[in-house]
Design a protein around this motif. Structure first.
Motif: not given
Length: 529
Positions: A332-342
């Motif tokens: 999902g977008f929130v989980r995936a984008s958060s992993a990238l930003m981390l």
């Protein structure tokens, strides 16, 4: 840009996404204005409002400075750099390091096909070192190489990543290049195996490096080709729009904040030096609480820091674009984008302290201040929503509506200004920028207190933890505790301003009337008392 062999990956969304973006933006503005009462609330938290205003002025002034500096670099400074570069001779030799980890064969064929086409157009003898994982990669690369008429002396060397990670393969490739004894003036390209080169990318970037003797490395614009929905695609584009503006601003001081691993070009004598290779292979940072942390991700921060530490200038070649092929991880977008930003912000916070320690004499004053701002912006970016929420709870819920109106209007203006300087605009950028501000700031705070948390989004390899054992006191004050205390202090500092007066009584449905009645101070009557 659309690649025939990668039909699901496109550079920008279609007209439907733009129409939906405009409808969402306009609909939210109209709806929020309709919620506002005829008479706006008079807030009594003078100190909170003043603090919010001062911080807001600083943030917007800092952003305006970046926009102005970027425009000056793009329109006045860089054209002179390009003119000098056009008169420069090509380097005597070129070395290209490409790292690929389990890429689809269609992507490999597109990436190496475009690379070999550019080498043929450039006409400089080139050694390509491909770091791959599968035998199918080798066959694809060899077929692509054989189909091109490349300059005499060009060749391809294959290195297996051997399951030890990207850094080990990169160091082995750089050692192989050093063993070839690059001639004076030779250059080294570091690029990812999911990046497509734009037309004339090699010639234009190498020419800038040749023409600027004090410059040790250059990087280029990124125009991503994205697989996913409209918002996912515009989220990536919005990030690259901000990156273009920031890169241009920093390049005015002949410094950058990163030498992007997607595509950057270095002088061979820098890239094949022992210090540079060691920085790629075994970089680490010493943390006062966690001990020595091995740098797993962030090889582009390692190469940047070594270039900065050894005194070289850096430039942004803004008229050259490469095209990273992007797809969000699963979840999902929130989980995936958060992993990238981390991963991205973790690399940033791990390198920040040691770069600041170099001091303004080595970094230059503007870069040094920008590095300090990285430490502060993660907190100030949360001050706006935190203040709005707490004032809505303690005084008047209308504050939250006013704040959301401000967000939509101010980010709309900001995106329009970005559009003027970068040539990129989309109504969904408004929402992408605010998402990055709030969620990105929270992730930066987490990464700041958890610098040992590293994970590739494509590979399963993760950090093995600190290389040295932290002290008992450091382990006692664990990262979750430190993060919690920091967030509590932010909320308390904001709340202390919102409670310096009685809550407004003009809106009886305000949640503050129910929650904070016991702490009223009768002697305080508002701003005019």
């Amino acid at each position: 840009m659309r690649v025939a062999s990668l039909p699901a990956f496109v550079e920008r969304s279609g007209r439907t996404a733009a129409l939906l973006g405009w409808l969402l933006y306009a609909g939210l503005l109209v709806g929020l204005f309709a919620l506002l009462p005829p008479e706006l609330p008079r807030l009594e938290a003078a100190s909170a409002i003043l603090s919010f205003g001062l911080v807001g002025f600083w943030r917007w002034a800092w952003g305006a400075m970046h926009l102005t500096r970027s425009a000056i670099y793009s329109r006045l400074v860089f054209p002179k750099i390009r003119a000098r570069a056009e008169a420069a001779a090509p380097p005597p030799a070129l070395y290209v390091l490409v790292t690929s980890y389990r890429m689809p064969q269609a992507l490999n064929a597109a990436v190496y096909g475009r690379l070999f086409d550019e080498i043929a157009r450039f006409g400089v003898p080139t050694m390509v070192v491909a770091c791959v994982t599968d035998h199918a990669d080798v066959l694809t690369i060899e077929r692509s190489f054989a189909r091109r008429d490349l300059p005499e002396g060009s060749r391809v060397e294959i290195i297996s990543q051997r399951g030890k990670g990207k850094r080990d393969a990169m160091a082995a490739a750089l050692d192989l290049m050093a063993a070839d004894h690059p001639p004076a003036g030779a250059q080294v390209v570091l690029m990812d195996g999911d990046t497509l080169l734009g037309e004339d990318a090699l010639r234009k970037t190498c020419a800038v490096l040749t023409a600027e003797p004090r410059v040790g490395a250059v990087t280029t614009d990124n125009l991503p080709i994205v697989k996913g929905g409209g918002f996912t695609r515009e989220w990536y584009r919005a990030r690259m729009m901000q990156r273009d503006n920031l890169m241009g601003s920093m390049a005015l001081s002949r410094r950058l904040l990163v030498l992007t691993g997607r595509f950057s070009v270095f002088r061979a004598r820098l890239a094949t030096s022992n210090g540079f290779v060691n920085a790629v292979a075994g970089d680490h940072v010493d943390h006062p609480r966690l001990g020595r942390i091995r740098m797993l991700t962030g090889d582009d921060k390692s190469t940047w820091f070594e270039t900065l530490r050894t005194g070289w200038d850096m430039l942004y070649v803004r008229d050259v674009a490469v095209h990273p092929v992007e797809e969000l991880p699963a979840g999902g977008f929130v989980r995936a984008s958060s992993a990238l930003m981390l991963r991205w912000y973790g690399n940033m916070v791990r390198s920040n302290g040691r770069a600041v320690a170099l001091g303004p004499k080595r970094c230059g004053w503007f870069l040094w201040i920008a590095l300090l701002d990285q430490r502060l912006s993660m907190w100030t970016s949360l001050l706006g929503p935190t203040t709005a929420i707490l004032l809505a709870l303690t005084q008047d819920a209308t504050v939250l509506t006013l704040y959301l109106v401000w967000v939509l209007l101010s980010r709309g203006v900001l995106c329009a200004l970005y559009g003027l300087t970068t040539g990129r605009f989309h109504p969904l950028f408004v929402f992408a920028l605010y998402y990055n501000q709030v969620v990105g700031a929270a992730i930066k705070i987490f990464a700041y207190h958890h610098p040992d948390r590293q994970r590739w989004t494509r590979q399963a390899k993760t950090s093995g933890g600190p290389l040295t054992r932290p002290s008992f006191g450091a382990r006692l004050s664990g990262p979750y505790l430190v993060t919690s205390i920091s967030l509590f202090m932010l909320a308390t500092a904001t709340l202390s301003g919102s409670l310096d007066a009685a809550p407004s009584a003009r809106h009886p449905w305000s949640l503050g009337d129910a929650l904070f009645t016991p702490v009223r101070h009768p002697s305080v009557h508002g701003p005019g008392s």
